[in-house]
Design an enzyme around this catalytic site. Structure first.
Site, PDB file in Angstrom:
ATOM      1  CE  LYS A  43      -0.538  -0.206   4.944  1.00 60.76           C
ATOM      2  NZ  LYS A  43       0.066   0.995   5.450  1.00 60.76           N
ATOM      3  CB  SER A  50       8.601  -2.571   5.027  1.00 61.57           C
ATOM      4  OG  SER A  50      10.183  -2.237   4.868  1.00 61.57           O
ATOM      5  CB  THR A  52      12.001  -4.522   6.492  1.00 60.18           C
ATOM      6  OG1 THR A  52      10.961  -5.716   6.932  1.00 60.18           O
ATOM      7  CG2 THR A  52      13.360  -5.062   6.153  1.00 60.18           C
ATOM      8  CB  ALA A  55      15.345  -3.294  10.877  1.00 60.78           C
ATOM      9  N   GLY A  58      20.109  -5.041  13.729  1.00 60.48           N
ATOM     10  CA  GLY A  58      20.791  -6.030  13.019  1.00 60.48           C
ATOM     11  C   GLY A  58      20.245  -7.540  12.915  1.00 60.48           C
ATOM     12  CD  GLU A 123      20.899  -6.021  18.875  1.00 59.92           C
ATOM     13  OE1 GLU A 123      19.938  -6.744  18.842  1.00 59.92           O
ATOM     14  OE2 GLU A 123      21.179  -5.194  18.125  1.00 59.92           O
ATOM     15  CB  ALA A 164      -4.547  -6.715   0.470  1.00 53.66           C
ATOM     16  CG  HIS A 251      13.059  -1.154  21.717  1.00 53.49           C
ATOM     17  ND1 HIS A 251      14.161  -0.608  22.372  1.00 53.49           N
ATOM     18  CD2 HIS A 251      13.726  -2.168  20.812  1.00 53.49           C
ATOM     19  CE1 HIS A 251      15.477  -0.898  22.053  1.00 53.49           C
ATOM     20  NE2 HIS A 251      14.967  -1.894  21.039  1.00 53.49           N
ATOM     21  NE  ARG A 296      14.377  -5.650  22.344  1.00 47.64           N
ATOM     22  CZ  ARG A 296      14.129  -5.737  20.872  1.00 47.64           C
ATOM     23  NH1 ARG A 296      13.159  -5.999  20.361  1.00 47.64           N
ATOM     24  NH2 ARG A 296      15.632  -5.490  20.278  1.00 47.64           N
ATOM     25  CG  HIS A 357      10.123  -2.827  19.052  1.00 43.69           C
ATOM     26  ND1 HIS A 357      10.569  -1.826  18.297  1.00 43.69           N
ATOM     27  CD2 HIS A 357      10.890  -3.833  18.957  1.00 43.69           C
ATOM     28  CE1 HIS A 357      11.556  -2.341  17.467  1.00 43.69           C
ATOM     29  NE2 HIS A 357      11.780  -3.281  17.943  1.00 43.69           N
ATOM     30  CD  GLU A 381       6.003  -6.764  13.967  1.00 46.08           C
ATOM     31  OE1 GLU A 381       6.903  -6.321  13.151  1.00 46.08           O
ATOM     32  OE2 GLU A 381       5.571  -6.228  14.988  1.00 46.08           O
ATOM     33  NE  ARG A 392      11.143  -9.114  17.929  1.00 50.51           N
ATOM     34  CZ  ARG A 392      11.995  -8.258  17.491  1.00 50.51           C
ATOM     35  NH1 ARG A 392      13.151  -8.786  16.930  1.00 50.51           N
ATOM     36  NH2 ARG A 392      11.920  -6.972  17.673  1.00 50.51           N
ATOM     37  CB  SER A 395      18.856  -8.982  16.090  1.00 50.51           C
ATOM     38  OG  SER A 395      19.263  -7.749  16.174  1.00 50.51           O
TER      39      SER A 395
HETATM   40  P1  FAD Z   1       7.420  -5.130   7.366  1.00 45.87           P
HETATM   41  O1  FAD Z   1       8.679  -4.923   7.000  1.00 45.87           O
HETATM   42  O2  FAD Z   1       6.371  -4.107   8.046  1.00 45.87           O
HETATM   43  O3  FAD Z   1       6.412  -4.992   5.932  1.00 45.87           O
HETATM   44  C1  FAD Z   1       5.147  -5.091   5.666  1.00 45.87           C
HETATM   45  C2  FAD Z   1       4.401  -4.304   4.612  1.00 45.87           C
HETATM   46  O4  FAD Z   1       3.204  -4.636   4.286  1.00 45.87           O
HETATM   47  C3  FAD Z   1       4.507  -2.752   4.784  1.00 45.87           C
HETATM   48  O5  FAD Z   1       5.262  -2.205   3.543  1.00 45.87           O
HETATM   49  C4  FAD Z   1       3.215  -2.282   4.799  1.00 45.87           C
HETATM   50  O6  FAD Z   1       2.954  -1.176   4.583  1.00 45.87           O
HETATM   51  C5  FAD Z   1       2.635  -3.549   3.994  1.00 45.87           C
HETATM   52  N1  FAD Z   1       1.196  -3.454   4.005  1.00 45.87           N
HETATM   53  C6  FAD Z   1       0.574  -3.469   5.272  1.00 45.87           C
HETATM   54  N2  FAD Z   1      -0.795  -3.863   5.276  1.00 45.87           N
HETATM   55  C7  FAD Z   1      -1.067  -3.685   4.061  1.00 45.87           C
HETATM   56  C8  FAD Z   1      -2.172  -3.994   2.959  1.00 45.87           C
HETATM   57  N3  FAD Z   1      -3.364  -4.084   3.582  1.00 45.87           N
HETATM   58  N4  FAD Z   1      -2.173  -3.915   1.665  1.00 45.87           N
HETATM   59  C9  FAD Z   1      -1.009  -3.802   1.086  1.00 45.87           C
HETATM   60  N5  FAD Z   1       0.300  -3.706   1.890  1.00 45.87           N
HETATM   61  C10 FAD Z   1       0.155  -3.571   3.121  1.00 45.87           C
HETATM   62  N6  FAD Z   1      14.182  -6.591  13.810  1.00 45.87           N
HETATM   63  C11 FAD Z   1      15.294  -7.242  13.865  1.00 45.87           C
HETATM   64  O7  FAD Z   1      15.359  -8.355  13.967  1.00 45.87           O
HETATM   65  N7  FAD Z   1      16.544  -6.302  14.253  1.00 45.87           N
HETATM   66  C12 FAD Z   1      16.325  -5.217  14.204  1.00 45.87           C
HETATM   67  O8  FAD Z   1      17.415  -4.524  13.862  1.00 45.87           O
HETATM   68  C13 FAD Z   1      15.196  -4.652  14.377  1.00 45.87           C
HETATM   69  N8  FAD Z   1      15.036  -3.349  14.460  1.00 45.87           N
HETATM   70  C14 FAD Z   1      14.065  -2.618  14.364  1.00 45.87           C
HETATM   71  C15 FAD Z   1      13.691  -1.316  14.447  1.00 45.87           C
HETATM   72  C16 FAD Z   1      12.631  -0.570  14.223  1.00 45.87           C
HETATM   73  C17 FAD Z   1      12.445   1.030  14.346  1.00 45.87           C
HETATM   74  C18 FAD Z   1      11.350  -1.226  14.087  1.00 45.87           C
HETATM   75  C19 FAD Z   1      10.039  -0.679  14.048  1.00 45.87           C
HETATM   76  C20 FAD Z   1      11.551  -2.748  14.030  1.00 45.87           C
HETATM   77  C21 FAD Z   1      12.858  -3.348  14.252  1.00 45.87           C
HETATM   78  N9  FAD Z   1      12.864  -4.636  14.076  1.00 45.87           N
HETATM   79  C22 FAD Z   1      14.021  -5.373  14.250  1.00 45.87           C
HETATM   80  C23 FAD Z   1      11.628  -5.628  13.848  1.00 45.87           C
HETATM   81  C24 FAD Z   1      11.540  -5.961  12.439  1.00 45.87           C
HETATM   82  O9  FAD Z   1      12.305  -4.706  11.583  1.00 45.87           O
HETATM   83  C25 FAD Z   1      10.157  -6.316  11.945  1.00 45.87           C
HETATM   84  O10 FAD Z   1       9.487  -7.091  12.831  1.00 45.87           O
HETATM   85  C26 FAD Z   1      10.252  -6.707  10.337  1.00 45.87           C
HETATM   86  O11 FAD Z   1      10.917  -5.901   9.499  1.00 45.87           O
HETATM   87  C27 FAD Z   1       8.997  -7.241   9.889  1.00 45.87           C
HETATM   88  O12 FAD Z   1       8.892  -7.378   8.730  1.00 45.87           O
HETATM   89  P2  FAD Z   1       7.768  -7.731   7.912  1.00 45.87           P
HETATM   90  O13 FAD Z   1       8.298  -8.226   6.336  1.00 45.87           O
HETATM   91  O14 FAD Z   1       7.076  -8.848   8.546  1.00 45.87           O
HETATM   92  O15 FAD Z   1       6.987  -6.598   7.715  1.00 45.87           O
HETATM   93  C1  SIN Z   2      17.153  -2.643  17.940  1.00 50.79           C
HETATM   94  O1  SIN Z   2      17.864  -2.428  17.234  1.00 50.79           O
HETATM   95  O2  SIN Z   2      17.019  -2.178  19.400  1.00 50.79           O
HETATM   96  C2  SIN Z   2      15.856  -3.524  17.734  1.00 50.79           C
HETATM   97  C3  SIN Z   2      16.370  -4.570  17.447  1.00 50.79           C
HETATM   98  C4  SIN Z   2      15.042  -5.533  17.541  1.00 50.79           C
HETATM   99  O3  SIN Z   2      14.041  -5.181  17.588  1.00 50.79           O
HETATM  100  O4  SIN Z   2      15.399  -6.796  17.278  1.00 50.79           O
END
Ligand code: FAD
Ligand code: SIN
Length: 540
Positions: A43, A50, A52, A55, A58, A123, A164, A251, A296, A357, A381, A392, A395
């Site tokens: 979307k 996203s 992702t 993040a 790491g 971490e 969607a 977080h 955490r 978070h 997620e 969780r 990372s």
């Molecule tokens: P996302 O990466 O969130 O992608 C989902 C996508 O689906 C988005 O683009 C969204 O807009 C789209 N979407 C949603 N609803 C719809 C719809 N109805 N129709 C079409 N598209 C839609 N995890 C780690 O392991 N290491 C880290 O260092 C880390 N750091 C983080 C830092 C931050 C600031 C945040 C917020 C999270 C962090 N996390 C980290 C957690 C991790 O980033 C996420 O859990 C992970 O990226 C989720 O990936 P995903 O592919 O499931 O979803």
């Molecule tokens: C962070 O960098 O503290 C986020 C890491 C994570 O959510 O796994």
């Protein structure tokens, strides 16, 4: 095939992937490599936007003196007894290999190096330095090349600005009666094109939900605007089983500032940052022998407790003892985020508070991402593989998206011959045209976010959860009424899903009459006996 906002929706694809974060990209690549024609929807205006992308810290690889067993033990310990061990074992055994094959060898992610090897950080709650990173913007370093490689794949088409709206199921949307009597099945999704305002059905042999998390249901969160629980709400309406929803992780360290909350990575504490109370004294060893490197949930509640005791609106995080040059070199984005708030991370303590978070619960899936609804897989997620249990480990999320995305993509491609389009005819979308008042949408989001933050937050009790349930039920009714008449838009879809997802979390938190991991009930502090844990797992 490339990515575009409005090249027209196909009526049928082999595999429909909803979401283009690490989980969606991994699924799309694996399915297309295995011969399927894949459509990826997001979307957002770009495929990269996203969770992702944001993040920081790491992704788990393997430490120098590490083993899958050791990682498994850390995941299990952090997960407070609710981890599904076979799932965590799968992550520990397959994860590092896929980091090497997909992220390093295929995508070319430039993880930071130290001499001839990778630089690995440790971490909180990890027993070894095993996390690969690209400075403090690992997500960006992964998502940029991954979406590029995905868009260049000859069998993948990516459509941006396509939301969607609803999963199509035999139970709810099929027009041919005989399908109504079989086992329910997902047939595709109704999709809204932002450019045309039209909603059209896209049929798929397999749908892979990769819509990410729900942090935006909370007033204070580290998550970007897209994380509003769409996938959870859609899966629930379609009848898929959801589990472990009470376990929303907060977080410990988001920058405290009037303009919002911004994550200050756990990697800072991994590199020795101190958490200090209002009196500038360390306090975490009061709550856990591992101090600032405790799991955490423990750190977040420790901070909350100190804030309550002292009346301070925040505590402090201080990495400045590592030296200004070192901090700027290792954490450039975090220094920039702090600077925008008028603070200097490299030169002194900055104010921090906990913020919503990560959702540890989600659509219940097996080792190949299959949900309880045939034809529907969930990865990343939005799913619950059982890896994270009640809390969780840092990372693990990016790694889980990579592992389950890859497995689900392969399994989806193997589920039938490419190009088949049999199945029941589905009902066309019924468009309504009543204008939706943006003031209502904004106010309803305020209600959701304040209710979740105050009543379904870091510290919960029955009275708050019951109140939250009532507020959200009333709001759900209101929103459903104007959704049924309103002109379709991404904002309207998001509000409908947001209130539904919030209700689901609040309801599950009320049912969970215990404190475990990141679900903390001040009125039920006791942990359940280990023997009961198996019973708790399927709770929705
Ligand atoms: P996302 O990466 O969130 O992608 C989902 C996508 O689906 C988005 O683009 C969204 O807009 C789209 N979407 C949603 N609803 C719809 C719809 N109805 N129709 C079409 N598209 C839609 N995890 C780690 O392991 N290491 C880290 O260092 C880390 N750091 C983080 C830092 C931050 C600031 C945040 C917020 C999270 C962090 N996390 C980290 C957690 C991790 O980033 C996420 O859990 C992970 O990226 C989720 O990936 P995903 O592919 O499931 O979803
Ligand atoms: C962070 O960098 O503290 C986020 C890491 C994570 O959510 O796994």
């Amino acid at each position: 095939m490339g990515s575009s906002p409005g090249a027209g929706l196909p009526s049928h694809v082999d595999v429909l992937v909803i979401g283009s974060g690490i989980a969606g990209c991994s699924a799309a690549l694996a399915a297309a490599d295995a011969g399927a024609e894949v459509l990826v929807l997001t979307k957002e205006a770009t495929a990269e936007e996203s969770n992702t992308w944001y993040a920081q810290g790491g992704i788990i690889f393997r430490g120098l003196e590490d083993s899958p067993e050791r990682l498994l033990a850390d995941i299990v310990a952090a997960g407070a007894g609710l981890v599904l061990e076979p799932a965590a074992r799968l992550l520990a055994e397959e994860g590092p290999r896929l980091v090497q094959q997909v992220l390093i060898d295929r995508i070319g992610v430039p993880f930071d190096r130290e001499g001839r090897d990778y630089h690995r950080v440790q971490e909180a709650a990890h027993s070894a330095p095993r996390i690969l990173h690209r400075k403090d913007h690992t997500g960006r370093a992964i998502e940029e090349p991954m979406t590029r490689v995905m868009a260049e794949h000859p069998r993948i088409r990516v459509l941006t600005r396509h939301t969607a709206v609803e999963l199509i199921t035999t139970d709810h949307h099929a027009l041919v009666p005989e399908f109504l009597h079989g086992e329910p099945r997902c047939l595709g999704a109704y999709v809204l094109s932002e450019a045309t305002g039209q909603v059209e059905p896209v049929r798929a042999r397999e749908v892979i939900l990769a819509t990410g998390g729900l942090g935006r249901l909370y007033l204070h969160t580290t998550n970007p605007a897209g994380a509003r629980g769409d996938g959870l709400a859609m899966a629930d309406r379609a009848g898929a089983r959801l589990v472990n929803l009470p376990y929303v992780q907060f977080h410990p360290t988001a920058l405290y500032h009037a303009s919002g909350r911004f994550l200050l990575s756990e990697a800072l504490r991994g590199e020795g940052a101190y958490l200090l109370g209002p009196d500038m004294q360390p306090f975490m060893t009061r709550f856990h022998p591992d101090g600032t490197l405790a799991p955490r949930d423990v750190v977040a509640r420790g901070i909350h407790q100190v804030m309550l005791e002292t009346g301070s609106p925040h505590v402090w995080l201080d990495i400045s003892h590592r030296g200004e040059t070192w901090v700027r070199e290792h954490f450039p984005d975090l220094c920039a985020i702090s600077a925008r708030a008028g603070l200097d991370l490299a030169r002194g303590p900055v104010p921090v508070v906990p913020a919503a978070h990560y959702s540890c619960g989600g659509v219940a899936v097996d080792a190949d991402g299959a949900s309880s609804l045939r034809g529907l897989r969930a990865v990343g997620e939005v799913s619950c593989t059982g890896v994270h249990g009640a809390n969780r480990l840092a990372s693990t999320s990016l790694l889980e998206g990579l592992v389950w995305g890859t497995r689900a993509g392969r399994a989806a491609a193997a589920s039938g011959p490419s190009g088949t389009s049999d199945g029941p005819t589905v009902a066309p979308w019924r468009h309504e045209h009543e204008p939706v008042d943006p003031a209502l949408v904004a106010q309803d989001w305020n209600t959701i976010q304040h209710t979740m933050w105050n009543y379904v937050g870091l510290v919960r009790n029955e009275r708050r959860l019951v109140r939250a349930g009532r507020i959200l039920a009333a709001l759900d009714e209101e929103v459903s009424a104007f959704y049924a008449r309103g002109t379709m838009s991404d904002a309207l879809v998001g509000l409908r899903n947001g209130v539904r997802a919030a209700r689901l979390v609040a309801r599950a938190a009320l049912k969970a009459r215990w404190s475990l991991g990141c679900h903390y009930r001040e009125d039920a502090p006791g942990m359940p006996l280990p023997g009961r844990l198996r019973e708790l797992r399927p709770m929705g």
